[in-house]
Design a protein around this motif. Structure first.
Motif, PDB file in Angstrom:
ATOM      1  N   LEU A  48     -51.337  19.152  23.236  1.00 52.91           N
ATOM      2  CA  LEU A  48     -51.184  20.595  23.416  1.00 52.91           C
ATOM      3  C   LEU A  48     -50.048  21.145  22.565  1.00 52.91           C
ATOM      4  O   LEU A  48     -50.190  22.181  21.920  1.00 52.91           O
ATOM      5  CB  LEU A  48     -50.874  20.916  24.881  1.00 52.91           C
ATOM      6  CG  LEU A  48     -52.017  21.299  25.784  1.00 52.91           C
ATOM      7  CD1 LEU A  48     -51.506  21.495  27.202  1.00 52.91           C
ATOM      8  CD2 LEU A  48     -52.751  22.520  25.306  1.00 52.91           C
ATOM      9  N   GLU A  49     -48.920  20.442  22.583  1.00 51.17           N
ATOM     10  CA  GLU A  49     -47.754  20.876  21.806  1.00 51.17           C
ATOM     11  C   GLU A  49     -48.105  21.006  20.327  1.00 51.17           C
ATOM     12  O   GLU A  49     -47.799  22.013  19.686  1.00 51.17           O
ATOM     13  CB  GLU A  49     -46.614  19.882  22.005  1.00 51.17           C
ATOM     14  CG  GLU A  49     -45.322  20.293  21.345  1.00 51.17           C
ATOM     15  CD  GLU A  49     -44.178  19.360  21.679  1.00 51.17           C
ATOM     16  OE1 GLU A  49     -43.046  19.847  21.767  1.00 51.17           O
ATOM     17  OE2 GLU A  49     -44.416  18.138  21.859  1.00 51.17           O
ATOM     18  N   ALA A  50     -48.787  20.001  19.777  1.00 45.42           N
ATOM     19  CA  ALA A  50     -49.178  20.025  18.364  1.00 45.42           C
ATOM     20  C   ALA A  50     -50.198  21.132  18.083  1.00 45.42           C
ATOM     21  O   ALA A  50     -50.079  21.860  17.089  1.00 45.42           O
ATOM     22  CB  ALA A  50     -49.751  18.663  17.961  1.00 45.42           C
ATOM     23  N   ALA A  51     -51.178  21.281  18.963  1.00 45.02           N
ATOM     24  CA  ALA A  51     -52.223  22.299  18.764  1.00 45.02           C
ATOM     25  C   ALA A  51     -51.654  23.711  18.830  1.00 45.02           C
ATOM     26  O   ALA A  51     -52.017  24.582  18.026  1.00 45.02           O
ATOM     27  CB  ALA A  51     -53.324  22.120  19.807  1.00 45.02           C
ATOM     28  N   ILE A  52     -50.742  23.959  19.758  1.00 41.52           N
ATOM     29  CA  ILE A  52     -50.136  25.294  19.893  1.00 41.52           C
ATOM     30  C   ILE A  52     -49.279  25.602  18.671  1.00 41.52           C
ATOM     31  O   ILE A  52     -49.317  26.713  18.131  1.00 41.52           O
ATOM     32  CB  ILE A  52     -49.326  25.401  21.204  1.00 41.52           C
ATOM     33  CG1 ILE A  52     -50.274  25.340  22.410  1.00 41.52           C
ATOM     34  CG2 ILE A  52     -48.490  26.688  21.237  1.00 41.52           C
ATOM     35  CD1 ILE A  52     -49.584  25.123  23.751  1.00 41.52           C
ATOM     36  N   ALA A  53     -48.520  24.611  18.205  1.00 40.02           N
ATOM     37  CA  ALA A  53     -47.675  24.808  17.012  1.00 40.02           C
ATOM     38  C   ALA A  53     -48.533  25.130  15.779  1.00 40.02           C
ATOM     39  O   ALA A  53     -48.142  25.951  14.944  1.00 40.02           O
ATOM     40  CB  ALA A  53     -46.819  23.571  16.763  1.00 40.02           C
ATOM     41  N   ARG A  54     -49.699  24.499  15.671  1.00 36.78           N
ATOM     42  CA  ARG A  54     -50.602  24.771  14.538  1.00 36.78           C
ATOM     43  C   ARG A  54     -51.236  26.149  14.647  1.00 36.78           C
ATOM     44  O   ARG A  54     -51.359  26.869  13.660  1.00 36.78           O
ATOM     45  CB  ARG A  54     -51.727  23.723  14.477  1.00 36.78           C
ATOM     46  CG  ARG A  54     -51.373  22.460  13.745  1.00 36.78           C
ATOM     47  CD  ARG A  54     -52.605  21.613  13.426  1.00 36.78           C
ATOM     48  NE  ARG A  54     -53.463  21.361  14.575  1.00 36.78           N
ATOM     49  CZ  ARG A  54     -53.301  20.375  15.440  1.00 36.78           C
ATOM     50  NH1 ARG A  54     -52.298  19.543  15.312  1.00 36.78           N
ATOM     51  NH2 ARG A  54     -54.136  20.224  16.448  1.00 36.78           N
ATOM     52  N   LYS A  55     -51.671  26.513  15.847  1.00 33.89           N
ATOM     53  CA  LYS A  55     -52.378  27.780  16.052  1.00 33.89           C
ATOM     54  C   LYS A  55     -51.447  28.986  15.943  1.00 33.89           C
ATOM     55  O   LYS A  55     -51.833  30.049  15.477  1.00 33.89           O
ATOM     56  CB  LYS A  55     -53.052  27.757  17.441  1.00 33.89           C
ATOM     57  CG  LYS A  55     -53.774  29.027  17.822  1.00 33.89           C
ATOM     58  CD  LYS A  55     -55.096  29.161  17.142  1.00 33.89           C
ATOM     59  CE  LYS A  55     -55.846  30.379  17.653  1.00 33.89           C
ATOM     60  NZ  LYS A  55     -57.094  30.598  16.978  1.00 33.89           N
ATOM     61  N   PHE A  56     -50.204  28.806  16.407  1.00 33.36           N
ATOM     62  CA  PHE A  56     -49.236  29.912  16.427  1.00 33.36           C
ATOM     63  C   PHE A  56     -47.969  29.529  15.661  1.00 33.36           C
ATOM     64  O   PHE A  56     -46.884  29.428  16.244  1.00 33.36           O
ATOM     65  CB  PHE A  56     -48.889  30.278  17.882  1.00 33.36           C
ATOM     66  CG  PHE A  56     -50.081  30.620  18.726  1.00 33.36           C
ATOM     67  CD1 PHE A  56     -50.716  31.851  18.600  1.00 33.36           C
ATOM     68  CD2 PHE A  56     -50.591  29.716  19.644  1.00 33.36           C
ATOM     69  CE1 PHE A  56     -51.825  32.164  19.374  1.00 33.36           C
ATOM     70  CE2 PHE A  56     -51.698  30.019  20.430  1.00 33.36           C
ATOM     71  CZ  PHE A  56     -52.316  31.252  20.288  1.00 33.36           C
ATOM     72  N   PRO A  57     -48.100  29.321  14.331  1.00 29.22           N
ATOM     73  CA  PRO A  57     -46.922  28.888  13.556  1.00 29.22           C
ATOM     74  C   PRO A  57     -45.821  29.949  13.570  1.00 29.22           C
ATOM     75  O   PRO A  57     -46.101  31.147  13.618  1.00 29.22           O
ATOM     76  CB  PRO A  57     -47.473  28.674  12.151  1.00 29.22           C
ATOM     77  CG  PRO A  57     -48.690  29.529  12.081  1.00 29.22           C
ATOM     78  CD  PRO A  57     -49.256  29.566  13.483  1.00 29.22           C
ATOM     79  N   ASP A  58     -44.592  29.488  13.529  1.00 29.30           N
ATOM     80  CA  ASP A  58     -43.408  30.364  13.476  1.00 29.30           C
ATOM     81  C   ASP A  58     -43.291  31.295  14.680  1.00 29.30           C
ATOM     82  O   ASP A  58     -42.659  32.347  14.590  1.00 29.30           O
ATOM     83  CB  ASP A  58     -43.390  31.184  12.172  1.00 29.30           C
ATOM     84  CG  ASP A  58     -43.463  30.292  10.946  1.00 29.30           C
ATOM     85  OD1 ASP A  58     -42.803  29.227  10.951  1.00 29.30           O
ATOM     86  OD2 ASP A  58     -44.199  30.628  10.002  1.00 29.30           O
ATOM     87  N   GLN A  59     -43.939  30.949  15.789  1.00 23.98           N
ATOM     88  CA  GLN A  59     -43.818  31.735  17.015  1.00 23.98           C
ATOM     89  C   GLN A  59     -43.213  30.812  18.080  1.00 23.98           C
ATOM     90  O   GLN A  59     -43.739  29.730  18.333  1.00 23.98           O
ATOM     91  CB  GLN A  59     -45.178  32.276  17.455  1.00 23.98           C
ATOM     92  CG  GLN A  59     -45.731  33.279  16.439  1.00 23.98           C
ATOM     93  CD  GLN A  59     -47.160  33.661  16.740  1.00 23.98           C
ATOM     94  OE1 GLN A  59     -47.411  34.428  17.657  1.00 23.98           O
ATOM     95  NE2 GLN A  59     -48.098  33.133  15.972  1.00 23.98           N
ATOM     96  N   PRO A  60     -42.110  31.243  18.661  1.00 26.40           N
ATOM     97  CA  PRO A  60     -41.405  30.350  19.582  1.00 26.40           C
ATOM     98  C   PRO A  60     -42.163  30.125  20.881  1.00 26.40           C
ATOM     99  O   PRO A  60     -42.750  31.037  21.441  1.00 26.40           O
ATOM    100  CB  PRO A  60     -40.090  31.090  19.852  1.00 26.40           C
ATOM    101  CG  PRO A  60     -40.424  32.526  19.644  1.00 26.40           C
ATOM    102  CD  PRO A  60     -41.475  32.558  18.559  1.00 26.40           C
ATOM    103  N   PHE A  61     -42.173  28.889  21.312  1.00 29.83           N
ATOM    104  CA  PHE A  61     -42.710  28.549  22.634  1.00 29.83           C
ATOM    105  C   PHE A  61     -41.963  27.319  23.115  1.00 29.83           C
ATOM    106  O   PHE A  61     -41.386  26.574  22.336  1.00 29.83           O
ATOM    107  CB  PHE A  61     -44.223  28.306  22.606  1.00 29.83           C
ATOM    108  CG  PHE A  61     -44.645  27.045  21.894  1.00 29.83           C
ATOM    109  CD1 PHE A  61     -44.817  25.856  22.592  1.00 29.83           C
ATOM    110  CD2 PHE A  61     -44.871  27.051  20.523  1.00 29.83           C
ATOM    111  CE1 PHE A  61     -45.196  24.691  21.936  1.00 29.83           C
ATOM    112  CE2 PHE A  61     -45.259  25.900  19.849  1.00 29.83           C
ATOM    113  CZ  PHE A  61     -45.417  24.717  20.564  1.00 29.83           C
ATOM    114  N   LYS A  62     -41.969  27.158  24.411  1.00 28.60           N
ATOM    115  CA  LYS A  62     -41.316  26.004  25.012  1.00 28.60           C
ATOM    116  C   LYS A  62     -42.383  25.293  25.830  1.00 28.60           C
ATOM    117  O   LYS A  62     -43.109  25.930  26.583  1.00 28.60           O
ATOM    118  CB  LYS A  62     -40.170  26.476  25.922  1.00 28.60           C
ATOM    119  CG  LYS A  62     -39.469  25.352  26.656  1.00 28.60           C
ATOM    120  CD  LYS A  62     -38.364  25.937  27.537  1.00 28.60           C
ATOM    121  CE  LYS A  62     -37.669  24.820  28.297  1.00 28.60           C
ATOM    122  NZ  LYS A  62     -36.664  25.354  29.205  1.00 28.60           N
TER     123      LYS A  62
END
Length: 108
Positions: free
Chosen positions: A33-47
């Motif tokens: 999930l962490e990798a998929a979210i980072a790919r889908k929403f690049p440069d957008q902060p999430f924790k």
């Protein structure tokens, strides 16, 4: 583009849930999930936070929810965004992404 960090909490356990035998472990789901979210929403902060339901640490609401997962026999991992369950057992990326978009995230 979203500038406000949203926390995604993955509640799970080392041991697979009895109904989730052929699925990835909670920890593997968390990493995926962490990798998929980072790919889908690049440069957008999430924790993204992982909480072991049998050894929970953190704020009281996380401890309470971990207890609820066990008491209610929920299929884990359970994925929660802003107190809303968006995945249980085998979370769907489409559902997780849709919830993040409701909070201002813009996918590529």
């Amino acid at each position: 583009m979203n500038n406000q960090e949203v926390e995604i909490v993955v509640y799970g356990a080392e041991q697979l849930c009895p109904s989730c035998v052929n699925l990835p472990s909670s920890k593997e789901t968390f990493e995926w999930l962490e990798a998929a979210i980072a790919r889908k929403f690049p440069d957008q902060p999430f924790k993204i936070t992982y909480v072991d339901i049998y050894q929970p640490i953190g704020e009281s609401e996380k401890l309470d929810f971990a207890k609820k997962v066990i008491e209610e026999d929920m299929f884990y991992p359970v994925v929660v965004i802003k107190e809303k369950i968006v995945g249980e057992g085998n979370p769907r990326l489409k559902t997780v992404f849709a919830e993040l978009e409701k909070h201002g995230y813009k996918g590529i």
